[in-house]
Scaffold this active site. Structure first.
Site, PDB file in Angstrom:
ATOM      1  NE  ARG A  64       3.714 -18.749 -10.437  1.00 43.60           N
ATOM      2  CZ  ARG A  64       3.877 -19.948 -11.410  1.00 43.60           C
ATOM      3  NH1 ARG A  64       2.357 -19.572 -11.903  1.00 43.60           N
ATOM      4  NH2 ARG A  64       3.996 -20.800 -11.259  1.00 43.60           N
ATOM      5  CE1 TYR A 117      -4.525  -0.849   4.228  1.00 44.95           C
ATOM      6  CE2 TYR A 117      -4.270  -3.112   4.465  1.00 44.95           C
ATOM      7  CZ  TYR A 117      -4.008  -1.928   4.076  1.00 44.95           C
ATOM      8  OH  TYR A 117      -4.728  -1.820   2.793  1.00 44.95           O
ATOM      9  CG  ASP A 189       1.818  -3.835   8.336  1.00 46.84           C
ATOM     10  OD1 ASP A 189       2.361  -2.615   7.212  1.00 46.84           O
ATOM     11  OD2 ASP A 189       1.353  -3.544   7.805  1.00 46.84           O
ATOM     12  CE  LYS A 214      -0.304   1.731   1.408  1.00 45.23           C
ATOM     13  NZ  LYS A 214      -1.316   0.976   2.577  1.00 45.23           N
TER      14      LYS A 214
END
Ligand SMILES: *Cc1c(COP(=O)(O)O)cnc(C)c1O
Length: 398
Positions: A64, A117, A189, A214
């Site tokens: 993790r 966003y 972002d 993206k």
């Protein structure tokens, strides 16, 4: 490992995050499928606990918290953006939620850009508010005026530039100057620009976030996020990401690293094609305006030119008012601009947008319908013909 200091970004993209000598000469770092790392001794186990408790997170302890494959991608993007360390997460939204919750507690105040966003807005309104965080949306054009919105409990200023759907440019250095002077953490972002066109940390931002879904991956086939941090921000973001379970999967991390290698050839092509299409759209009678900061007549162009080294292939347009039937006639039968969420892959995409529903600080006054277009790697003339046939259908449906 090749020393990439002083090399141009295109050269760095080829060499960052890999070390063939460490892996039998294999060019790419291998994919580590791992939950468990075996400790050689009690002393080794205790050593990894000390490493973690001290906030170094150098050693591998559990899947993790990352594997050598994760670290390779983190190191590559960190170096491109001039960061200290990065944290890979399961998706871009995960990186954003981890960064916000790393710095905000009940009673704190968050200044967050309007027209950001959409799912981040939902996270603020539906989750952060439930946990006692006060949220104020600020006008993306606020600049140094952000100082007037700061309260004693303002802990984070969050930016996205250009904004989602409406593509206004925020003056990032003006905002980070205000934040730095007051000890406020800044998060940005940076997905639109990719690490090649803007490096937020070089402009005073503490955490730069990418939906690696993206452009970094570039092939529309995976979900992944990455938060590039400066030294003060790294431990809080890393602890929050692993403490909340936002880890990325090994194959996705490997494919994102593979996508990153070609970012330097993809981005200029996305920009060139987007510019060609955006200029063509400006000449069309059906279009009321185009929103793309790389265009010289765009209101955000001066800031973009001052701070960015390039543009991506994502931009917006507003049509002149038309009927539902006309709008559908245009969009439903496009063959190259297919309709779908996400962007940053090799293919062109289009979606209708409703910017008025995603903002509150500055009302959306355009009467026409919005479009968001992603210029892929197809031939630009073919793409223009696809849109041209769409406008023909729109006219015929009148
Ligand atoms: C897609 C996107 C995100 C979220 O990334 P996911 O990987 O889809 O969670 C965040 N910010 C922007 C600007 C995006 O376009």
């Amino acid at each position: 490992m090749t020393d990439t200091a002083g090399l141009a970004p295109d050269t760095q993209l080829v060499h960052l995050g890999r070390d063939p000598e460490a892996f039998h000469g294999v060019v790419n770092p291998p994919v580590y499928h791992a939950s468990t790392f075996i400790f050689r001794s009690v002393e080794h186990l205790l050593d990894t606990r000390r490493d973690r408790a001290g906030g170094a997170f150098e050693q591998f302890t559990y899947g993790r918290e990352g594997t050598p494959t994760t670290r390779a991608l983190e190191d590559a993007v960190t170096q491109l953006e001039g960061g200290y360390r990065a944290v890979v997460t399961s998706c871009g939204l995960g990186a954003i939620c981890a960064a916000l919750t790393a710095f905000l507690s009940a009673g704190d105040h968050l200044l967050i850009v309007d027209s950001l966003y959409g799912p981040v807005r939902q996270f603020c309104d539906e989750f952060l508010s439930r946990f006692g965080v006060e949220v104020t949306y600020y006008d993306p054009l606020v600049g140094e005026g952000i100082a007037a919105l700061v309260r004693p409990r303002t802990r984070v200023i969050y930016m996205e530039s250009p904004c989602s759907l409406t593509f206004e440019m925020t003056d990032v250095p003006a905002i980070t100057r205000v934040a730095r002077a007051r000890g406020i953490t800044t998060i940005m972002d940076n997905t639109w620009a990719s690490p090649l066109c803007f490096q937020p940390l070089r402009h005073g931002v503490d955490v730069s976030i990418h939906a690696a879904t993206k452009y970094i991956s570039g092939h529309s086939d995976l979900m992944l996020g990455i938060a590039v941090c400066n030294e003060q921000a790294f431990i809080p973001v890393k602890k929050t990401a692993s403490g909340s379970g936002y880890c990325g999967g090994p194959d996705d991390v490997y494919m994102a690293l593979r996508g990153l290698r070609t970012l330097g050839v993809r981005m200029p092509r996305h920009q060139a094609t987007a510019t060609t299409i955006a200029r063509w759209l400006q000449t069309r009678p059906e279009v009321s305006r185009v929103m793309y900061p790389a265009l010289p007549d765009d209101p955000g162009h001066a800031i973009w030119r001052r701070d960015f080294q390039g543009a991506s292939g994502l931009f917006g347009a507003v049509l002149k008012p038309c009927s539902d039937r006309q709008f559908a006639a245009m969009l439903d039968h496009l063959s190259l601009f297919q309709m779908g969420y996400s962007w940053g892959g090799y293919e062109s995409l289009v979606v209708p947008t409703y910017p008025g529903t995603l903002r509150s600080a500055r009302p959306w006054t355009d009467a026409g319908r919005g479009l968001r277009l992603h210029a892929g790697l197809e031939d630009p003339d073919d793409l223009i013909r696809d849109l041209e046939r769409g406008f023909d259908r729109l006219a015929r449906a009148a």
